[in-house]
Design an enzyme around this catalytic site. Structure first.
Site, mmCIF file in Angstrom:
data_model
loop_
_atom_site.group_PDB
_atom_site.id
_atom_site.type_symbol
_atom_site.label_atom_id
_atom_site.label_comp_id
_atom_site.label_asym_id
_atom_site.label_seq_id
_atom_site.Cartn_x
_atom_site.Cartn_y
_atom_site.Cartn_z
ATOM 1 N N HIS A 36 -49.627 -98.803 44.593
ATOM 2 C CA HIS A 36 -49.440 -99.991 43.560
ATOM 3 C C HIS A 36 -48.030 -100.214 43.159
ATOM 4 O O HIS A 36 -47.003 -99.213 43.345
ATOM 5 C CB HIS A 36 -50.288 -99.678 42.225
ATOM 6 C CG HIS A 36 -49.884 -98.361 41.380
ATOM 7 N ND1 HIS A 36 -48.612 -98.397 40.565
ATOM 8 C CD2 HIS A 36 -50.285 -96.901 41.540
ATOM 9 C CE1 HIS A 36 -48.609 -97.189 40.001
ATOM 10 N NE2 HIS A 36 -49.375 -96.273 40.427
ATOM 11 N N ASP A 56 -47.299 -102.090 40.425
ATOM 12 C CA ASP A 56 -47.135 -102.344 39.075
ATOM 13 C C ASP A 56 -46.500 -100.902 38.509
ATOM 14 O O ASP A 56 -46.686 -99.999 39.001
ATOM 15 C CB ASP A 56 -48.259 -102.618 38.377
ATOM 16 C CG ASP A 56 -49.499 -101.871 38.382
ATOM 17 O OD1 ASP A 56 -49.675 -101.070 39.406
ATOM 18 O OD2 ASP A 56 -50.216 -101.669 37.644
ATOM 19 N N ASP A 115 -43.526 -93.056 39.566
ATOM 20 C CA ASP A 115 -44.843 -93.769 39.608
ATOM 21 C C ASP A 115 -44.956 -95.091 39.566
ATOM 22 O O ASP A 115 -44.986 -95.995 38.963
ATOM 23 C CB ASP A 115 -45.459 -93.194 38.042
ATOM 24 C CG ASP A 115 -46.814 -93.518 38.090
ATOM 25 O OD1 ASP A 115 -47.541 -93.902 39.156
ATOM 26 O OD2 ASP A 115 -47.477 -93.521 37.145
ATOM 27 N N GLU A 131 -52.809 -101.276 38.920
ATOM 28 C CA GLU A 131 -53.401 -99.838 39.148
ATOM 29 C C GLU A 131 -53.170 -99.236 37.597
ATOM 30 O O GLU A 131 -54.071 -98.632 37.051
ATOM 31 C CB GLU A 131 -52.594 -98.747 39.940
ATOM 32 C CG GLU A 131 -53.232 -97.447 40.152
ATOM 33 C CD GLU A 131 -52.764 -96.535 39.071
ATOM 34 O OE1 GLU A 131 -53.390 -95.294 39.192
ATOM 35 O OE2 GLU A 131 -51.957 -96.689 38.363
ATOM 36 N N GLU A 132 -52.020 -99.430 36.980
ATOM 37 C CA GLU A 132 -51.682 -98.977 35.532
ATOM 38 C C GLU A 132 -52.621 -99.605 34.365
ATOM 39 O O GLU A 132 -52.557 -99.189 33.241
ATOM 40 C CB GLU A 132 -50.262 -99.102 35.157
ATOM 41 C CG GLU A 132 -49.423 -98.581 36.189
ATOM 42 C CD GLU A 132 -49.469 -96.933 36.045
ATOM 43 O OE1 GLU A 132 -50.451 -96.177 35.269
ATOM 44 O OE2 GLU A 132 -48.491 -96.323 36.796
HETATM 45 N N1 BES Z 1 -49.776 -91.913 39.700
HETATM 46 C C1 BES Z 1 -50.527 -91.701 38.260
HETATM 47 C C2 BES Z 1 -51.673 -90.755 38.281
HETATM 48 C C3 BES Z 1 -51.093 -89.306 38.716
HETATM 49 C C4 BES Z 1 -49.906 -89.083 38.220
HETATM 50 C C5 BES Z 1 -51.928 -88.540 39.321
HETATM 51 C C6 BES Z 1 -49.565 -87.498 38.638
HETATM 52 C C7 BES Z 1 -51.551 -87.277 39.729
HETATM 53 C C8 BES Z 1 -50.451 -86.656 39.387
HETATM 54 C C9 BES Z 1 -51.331 -93.221 38.128
HETATM 55 O O1 BES Z 1 -50.392 -94.101 38.418
HETATM 56 C C10 BES Z 1 -51.771 -93.380 36.774
HETATM 57 O O2 BES Z 1 -50.952 -93.252 35.871
HETATM 58 N N2 BES Z 1 -52.961 -93.592 36.659
HETATM 59 C C11 BES Z 1 -53.382 -93.812 35.422
HETATM 60 C C12 BES Z 1 -54.957 -94.471 35.749
HETATM 61 C C13 BES Z 1 -55.639 -95.300 34.748
HETATM 62 C C14 BES Z 1 -54.657 -96.376 34.209
HETATM 63 C C15 BES Z 1 -56.999 -95.779 35.420
HETATM 64 C C16 BES Z 1 -53.708 -92.883 34.501
HETATM 65 O O3 BES Z 1 -53.948 -91.658 35.007
HETATM 66 O O4 BES Z 1 -53.685 -92.869 33.406
HETATM 67 ZN ZN ZN Z 2 -49.127 -94.371 36.297
#
Ligand code: BES
Ligand code: ZN
Length: 458
Positions: A90, A92, A123, A156-157
């Site tokens: 992603h 974003d 990220d 994604e975010e």
């Molecule tokens: N990269 C992250 C998720 C992540 C970080 C997984 C570190 C494992 C280790 C991803 O970009 C994220 O922040 N996802 C969001 C998803 C949501 C907005 C649907 C989250 O987890 O808050």
């Molecule tokens: Zn994230």
């Protein structure tokens, strides 16, 4: 020289070039939740499209959506029977506020010692650029032993509202043998990590409306319900004194942690001191019956992400606010269903709301948890990580959410290789986000090894 050593050498020789490309992407302020940044999301998407065209991808296509565009690219292998790896990413990022907490401007990527600081550095622009650097290095030193497809999204975010539908309707385009998703991270910088479980997410927003406008708290106080007071009272009832979630039925479908799973989780080095240091809290807080790694990996939560009510400026102002709002999210585990949990919370909050205010609740996004004990390509990825770091891989159940892993399993039938080269103290979603560059470098090397490990012909 072998293809591997030449690829690794190419990466080392051109490290500055790759770092500049990486910084160029971080410089684009692609904050997906902020409508003002819409053009920047297209910029970031086009930047990546140009990079993929530069790699000689046969197909590079930007698909517009209701929100931000989806980028698809394909770079074919000439090798007969080459497997297809679909790389997810992603482009974003999360918002930067509170901006005053940043030591350097979030979109002016800054190298400080071993770190690259900037929103998205970890990220996950760093992880996307690590993948591209690895592909470029492999191609510069020879042929590509795998066919690569790229699926890069800009939402994604914010819960990927356009992606599920896209994957469902483009399953043929995305057909693959292996999914590589580097959106997760490492346990520590010495512990290359493959993630086998992720929590799901339910995000909702509640609003309480009282008087039709802010009221003088002297003239009207005592005769109307104050939405801010009511909101606080409701939020106070969302948890039990022991910290568990008080919403009736919340835990009904939670899969208990089996003894084997407990052992597996315990095999990951968990450092409570590191948790205290990273978070800065005076003491950890959570369900007593579970270890910290069990709490983040395998137990659900409910958290208030933000509250807004009334006067929050400098000084004082005597009002009863017209309304109060709260943003609330739950991290979910198997087999909790986001829609069911939403209904349970809605029913419970409704039951707690007095008739003197009006309640509205909306659901922003929902995604179930992910849990899989294997995935195609796991052996090759583990070997590539172990050779690069010269140590065993840690297998971790993560607390964050990557809903696309579940979506891909559903529509493409392929489990994801979840990895990444960010560290727990990268301050993702927080001020001063950064990426540890020596770890990023090793990450690129590991990906080079991974891609080349499919080259059975040579
Ligand atoms: N990269 C992250 C998720 C992540 C970080 C997984 C570190 C494992 C280790 C991803 O970009 C994220 O922040 N996802 C969001 C998803 C949501 C907005 C649907 C989250 O987890 O808050
Ligand atoms: Zn994230």
């Amino acid at each position: 020289m072998t293809h591997l050593s030449e690829s690794l050498q190419f990466f080392t020789n051109h490290y500055d070039h790759f770092l500049q490309q990486y910084q160029a992407l971080v410089r684009i302020p692609s904050v997906s939740t902020d409508p003002e940044h819409k053009p920047d999301l297209l910029d970031a998407c086009e930047f990546l499209a140009a990079r993929l065209r530069g790699l000689g991808a046969e197909r590079v296509e930007i698909f517009p959506t209701q929100g931000h565009p989806i980028l698809f690219a394909e770079k074919r292998s000439a090798r007969e029977g080459a497997p297809t790896i679909l790389i997810y990413g992603h482009y974003d990022v999360q918002p930067v506020n509170p901006i005053e907490e940043w030591g350097t401007p979030p979109f002016e990527p800054t190298i400080s010692g071993e770190y690259l600081i900037g929103r998205g550095a970890s990220d996950m622009k760093g992880q996307v650029m690590a993948s591209l650097a690895a592909v470029e290095s492999v191609l510069a030193a020879g042929h590509l032993p795998v066919t690569l497809k790229f699926l890069l999204e800009g939402e994604e975010e914010i819960g990927s509202p356009s992606l599920d539908g896209f994957i469902e309707t483009h399953a043929d385009l995305l057909a693959c043998d292996i999914v590589l998703n580097p959106d997760s991270g490492m346990v520590t910088k010495d512990a290359p990590t493959i993630v086998y479980g992720l929590r799901g997410l339910l995000y909702l927003e509640m609003r309480l409306d009282g008087p039709k406008a802010d009221l003088h708290s002297g003239l009207f106080g005592g005769n109307v319900a104050n939405p801010a007071n009511v909101l606080a009272a409701i939020i106070a009832k969302l948890h039990n004194p022991d910290g568990t979630v008080a919403v009736p039925g919340f835990y009904d479908k939670v899969l208990p942690i089996t003894p084997e799973e407990k052992m597996r989780i315990a095999s990951v080095r968990s450092d409570e001191d590191a948790l205290l240091r990273i978070t800065g809290v005076p003491q950890l807080y959570g369900e007593q019956a579970y270890s910290p790694l069990e709490r983040t990996g395998a137990r659900p939560t409910l958290d208030v992400n933000g509250m807004y009510a009334g006067f929050i400026g400098e000084g004082s102002k005597t009002i009863i606010p017209a309304y109060a709002k709260a943003k609330i999210s739950c991290r979910l585990v198997p087999d909790q269903d986001p829609d069911e949990i939403f209904e349970l919370i809605r029913a419970y909050i409704t039951s707690l709301t007095p008739e003197a205010v009006r309640l509205s609740i909306i659901k922003h996004s929902g995604a179930p948890a992910y849990l899989a004990d294997d995935a195609p390509g796991l052996e090759q990825l583990a070997a590539a990580l172990e050779q690069t770091w010269n140590t065993k891989v840690s297998y971790k159940r993560e607390g964050g959410s990557i809903p696309v892993a579940t979506t891909m399993l559903k529509y493409l039938g392929v489990k994801s290789l979840l990895t990444g080269f960010g560290l727990p103290d990268d301050q993702i979603h927080s001020p001063n986000e950064h990426q540890h560059l020596p770890t990023w470098k090793l990450g690129v090397q590991a990906l080079i090894r991974f891609f080349l490990s499919f080259d059975h012909a040579s």
